[in-house]
Write a protein that holds these residues in place. Structure first.
Motif, PDB file in Angstrom:
ATOM      1  N   ASP A 279      12.916  10.395   1.172  1.00 39.93           N
ATOM      2  CA  ASP A 279      11.514  10.470   1.600  1.00 39.93           C
ATOM      3  C   ASP A 279      10.934   9.146   2.095  1.00 39.93           C
ATOM      4  N   GLU A 280      11.515   8.022   1.662  1.00 39.00           N
ATOM      5  CA  GLU A 280      10.888   6.731   1.937  1.00 39.00           C
ATOM      6  C   GLU A 280      11.767   5.817   2.783  1.00 39.00           C
ATOM      7  N   ALA A 281      11.114   4.894   3.490  1.00 40.38           N
ATOM      8  CA  ALA A 281      11.825   3.903   4.315  1.00 40.38           C
ATOM      9  C   ALA A 281      12.526   2.882   3.413  1.00 40.38           C
TER      10      ALA A 281
ATOM     11  N   SER B 168       9.965  -0.830  -4.288  1.00 36.92           N
ATOM     12  CA  SER B 168       9.728   0.018  -5.459  1.00 36.92           C
ATOM     13  C   SER B 168      10.649  -0.363  -6.603  1.00 36.92           C
ATOM     14  N   PHE B 169      11.937  -0.506  -6.310  1.00 33.66           N
ATOM     15  CA  PHE B 169      12.901  -0.874  -7.348  1.00 33.66           C
ATOM     16  C   PHE B 169      12.660  -2.297  -7.840  1.00 33.66           C
TER      17      PHE B 169
ATOM     18  N   PHE C 189       0.844  -1.202   0.000  1.00 35.29           N
ATOM     19  CA  PHE C 189       0.000   0.000   0.000  1.00 35.29           C
ATOM     20  C   PHE C 189       0.883   1.257   0.000  1.00 35.29           C
ATOM     21  N   TYR C 190       1.883   1.270   0.890  1.00 35.23           N
ATOM     22  CA  TYR C 190       2.773   2.432   0.976  1.00 35.23           C
ATOM     23  C   TYR C 190       3.764   2.467  -0.190  1.00 35.23           C
TER      24      TYR C 190
END
Length: 369
Positions: free
Chosen positions: A294-296, A303-304, A267-268
């Motif tokens: 910005d992200e954990a 994401s990658f 979700f995040y």
């Protein structure tokens, strides 16, 4: 008169078809009188009806007890719901006798009036990381077939025991939440094909019970005794651990909890991709360097991982440690260009470009880097 004649022929044709369907269904109902088999089939039917409904679908069959059970249940479902099934056998051509074995599976299915198609790999076979590359090759052949025949769903016979083995394999490799909760009941292989796994809540012994009752036989894969494969060693470790008191139901509970946690992270991750990533074309993605501040860490990793799979068009992303290494190098100012998982990764100013790696056309299989 001509209209009335056509209507009469149409009604008679429909009656004949209905009679054939009822006759076939009756044949299978005799076998489903066994209460245990019936209970298993009803679970399978409810799963397929919920996800695939009455649409045509393909299924991968290897000849093992689990995949033959999948073929049997799918055949009954296709009769009940008037849909077409495409039963696919893949000959990886890894061994000299592989095609003969594929023909043997085809013959077993034919005895029960189940038509199947053998997909043969005719190029160079992988000689390293054999099981992974054979799996990639298998999905490539099947997805190409499904694309050609406009099939949107592929059913596989992965079961509870596979889930447990997969958990231990990923644990050995130091996988994170994504890896440890890797198998789900349905997921997208690509934009055109979704993989469904109706047997994830079935034990292998349950599927073997059904297959032996119906087909009376199944094919035993000789590689299942080869200790050079990690999966086979894990299978033996598991038996040792069970003798020491390991409760495999707790492993399944752990996997379920990890799947739940993974959904929350996704979700995040999707929010992060919306903020920081943009697909310029299907095979090219632009990522803002700000994602690192910005992200954990786990969100950046996921994401990658997703972007590399989407850009390269592969089902499985590169190994976790390779993605972690890439992210670590991307954070440094000196990074210029790299390749991973069929993608070219470049860094320019405050942006990262991920593009599908263009290779010269070859006739043999190329494993992922």
């Amino acid at each position: 008169i001509q209209k009335q004649t056509n209507l009469l022929f149409k009604k008679q044709s429909m009656k004949r078809k209905s009679l054939i369907v009822r006759k076939k269904a009756k044949e299978h109902k005799v076998l489903l009188k066994d209460q245990k088999t019936l209970n298993f089939y009803l679970k399978f039917k409810n799963f397929i009806r919920k996800i695939i409904k009455n649409k045509n679908f393909a299924l991968a069959v290897s000849g093992g007890a689990d995949s033959l059970c999948l073929a049997y249940f799918s055949k009954i479902y296709s009769i009940e719901h008037s849909c077409k099934i495409h039963v696919l056998i893949v000959d990886h051509n890894l061994r000299k006798e592989s095609f003969r074995e594929a023909l043997k599976v085809q013959k077993i299915l034919k005895t029960k009036n189940i038509t199947c198609k053998i997909l043969r790999w005719k190029g160079q076979v992988p000689i390293q990381n054999i099981q992974k590359n054979a799996r990639d090759l298998r999905y490539l052949l099947i997805s190409n077939y499904c694309s050609k025949h406009k099939i949107k769903y592929l059913a596989t016979a992965h079961h509870e025991d596979d889930q447990i083995e997969n958990f231990f394999i990923r644990l050995f490799r130091g996988s994170g939440i994504t890896g440890l909760s890797s198998m789900s009941t349905n997921m997208e292989y690509n934009n055109q094909l979704k993989i469904v796994r109706p047997f994830l809540n079935f034990k292998k012994s349950d599927l073997r019970y059904v297959t032996l009752n119906y087909f009376k036989t199944y094919i035993k894969d000789p590689s299942n005794k080869d200790d050079k494969f990690l999966r086979i060693r894990v299978r033996k470790y598991r038996k040792d651990m069970e003798r020491e008191g390991l409760d495999t139901r707790k492993i399944i509970k752990t996997v379920d909890n990890l799947v739940s946690a993974n959904k929350a992270l996704n979700f995040y991750k999707n929010k992060a991709l919306y903020r920081h990533a943009s697909f310029i074309t299907k095979n090219k993605c632009l990522i803002n360097n700000q994602i690192f501040s910005d992200e954990a860490g786990e969100i950046i990793f996921k994401s990658f991982s997703d972007i590399l799979s989407l850009v390269s068009g592969t089902y499985y992303p590169p190994r976790s440690k390779k993605i972690v290494s890439l992210i670590s190098r991307l954070k440094k100012d000196k990074f210029n260009k790299s390749t991973l998982g069929g993608c070219v990764i470049e860094k320019k100013d405050n942006f990262i470009f991920i593009t599908k790696e263009m290779k010269t056309k070859k006739t043999h299989y190329q494993p992922q880097k």
